[in-house]
Motif scaffolding. Sequence first.
Motif, PDB file in Angstrom:
ATOM      1  N   VAL A  71       0.836  -1.206   0.000  1.00 30.93           N
ATOM      2  CA  VAL A  71       0.000   0.000   0.000  1.00 30.93           C
ATOM      3  C   VAL A  71       0.871   1.256   0.000  1.00 30.93           C
ATOM      4  O   VAL A  71       0.598   2.201  -0.750  1.00 30.93           O
ATOM      5  CB  VAL A  71      -0.967  -0.004   1.206  1.00 30.93           C
ATOM      6  CG1 VAL A  71      -1.665   1.341   1.348  1.00 30.93           C
ATOM      7  CG2 VAL A  71      -1.986  -1.110   1.063  1.00 30.93           C
ATOM      8  N   SER A  74       2.317   1.759  -3.421  1.00 29.93           N
ATOM      9  CA  SER A  74       1.273   2.219  -4.348  1.00 29.93           C
ATOM     10  C   SER A  74       0.953   3.694  -4.143  1.00 29.93           C
ATOM     11  O   SER A  74       0.712   4.422  -5.112  1.00 29.93           O
ATOM     12  CB  SER A  74       0.006   1.382  -4.185  1.00 29.93           C
ATOM     13  OG  SER A  74       0.262   0.049  -4.564  1.00 29.93           O
ATOM     14  N   GLU A  80      -2.132   4.546  -6.169  1.00 28.09           N
ATOM     15  CA  GLU A  80      -3.246   4.601  -5.221  1.00 28.09           C
ATOM     16  C   GLU A  80      -3.209   5.969  -4.547  1.00 28.09           C
ATOM     17  O   GLU A  80      -2.136   6.513  -4.288  1.00 28.09           O
ATOM     18  CB  GLU A  80      -3.090   3.482  -4.185  1.00 28.09           C
ATOM     19  CG  GLU A  80      -4.278   3.312  -3.300  1.00 28.09           C
ATOM     20  CD  GLU A  80      -4.221   2.017  -2.493  1.00 28.09           C
ATOM     21  OE1 GLU A  80      -4.644   2.062  -1.338  1.00 28.09           O
ATOM     22  OE2 GLU A  80      -3.757   1.008  -3.018  1.00 28.09           O
ATOM     23  N   SER A  81      -4.362   6.505  -4.270  1.00 29.33           N
ATOM     24  CA  SER A  81      -4.408   7.838  -3.668  1.00 29.33           C
ATOM     25  C   SER A  81      -3.951   7.797  -2.207  1.00 29.33           C
ATOM     26  O   SER A  81      -4.155   6.813  -1.513  1.00 29.33           O
ATOM     27  CB  SER A  81      -5.822   8.403  -3.753  1.00 29.33           C
ATOM     28  OG  SER A  81      -6.713   7.603  -3.006  1.00 29.33           O
ATOM     29  N   LYS A  86      -5.862   6.436   5.550  1.00 34.94           N
ATOM     30  CA  LYS A  86      -5.130   5.223   5.155  1.00 34.94           C
ATOM     31  C   LYS A  86      -3.838   5.094   5.945  1.00 34.94           C
ATOM     32  O   LYS A  86      -3.481   3.999   6.392  1.00 34.94           O
ATOM     33  CB  LYS A  86      -4.808   5.243   3.658  1.00 34.94           C
ATOM     34  CG  LYS A  86      -5.974   4.956   2.760  1.00 34.94           C
ATOM     35  CD  LYS A  86      -5.523   4.967   1.298  1.00 34.94           C
ATOM     36  CE  LYS A  86      -6.696   4.855   0.362  1.00 34.94           C
ATOM     37  NZ  LYS A  86      -6.264   4.912  -1.046  1.00 34.94           N
TER      38      LYS A  86
END
Length: 104
Positions: A71, A74, A80-81, A86
């Motif tokens: 993650v 990414s 990925e934003s 997150k």
Amino acid sequence: MSWIVLVVSGVFESVWAIALDHSEGFTKPVPVIVFVVALVLSMGGLSYAMRDIGVGTSYAVWVGIGATITVCYSMITGAESFSWVKMLLILGLVGCVVGLKLAA
């Protein structure tokens, strides 16, 4: 030694996941080769670590490390934003992985 191997195999778990994405459905040879090598090393390390660490703890730590790195990669590459929510959840995941080590 098993914990070190488990952490390294967790890193390889993120490598094979990222390589799998870059293989574009197994159509690009270099990412496919990286995927296969990283998969073998990751699974082999997980299997080795499970000789001394319970299956539940081993698997949770392995997945947690791999997911965290994947993650973060990414988000850094823009695939990925990014969001602070997150990041907080990833930090919580890392905290849980550390907690499993301390509880063992």
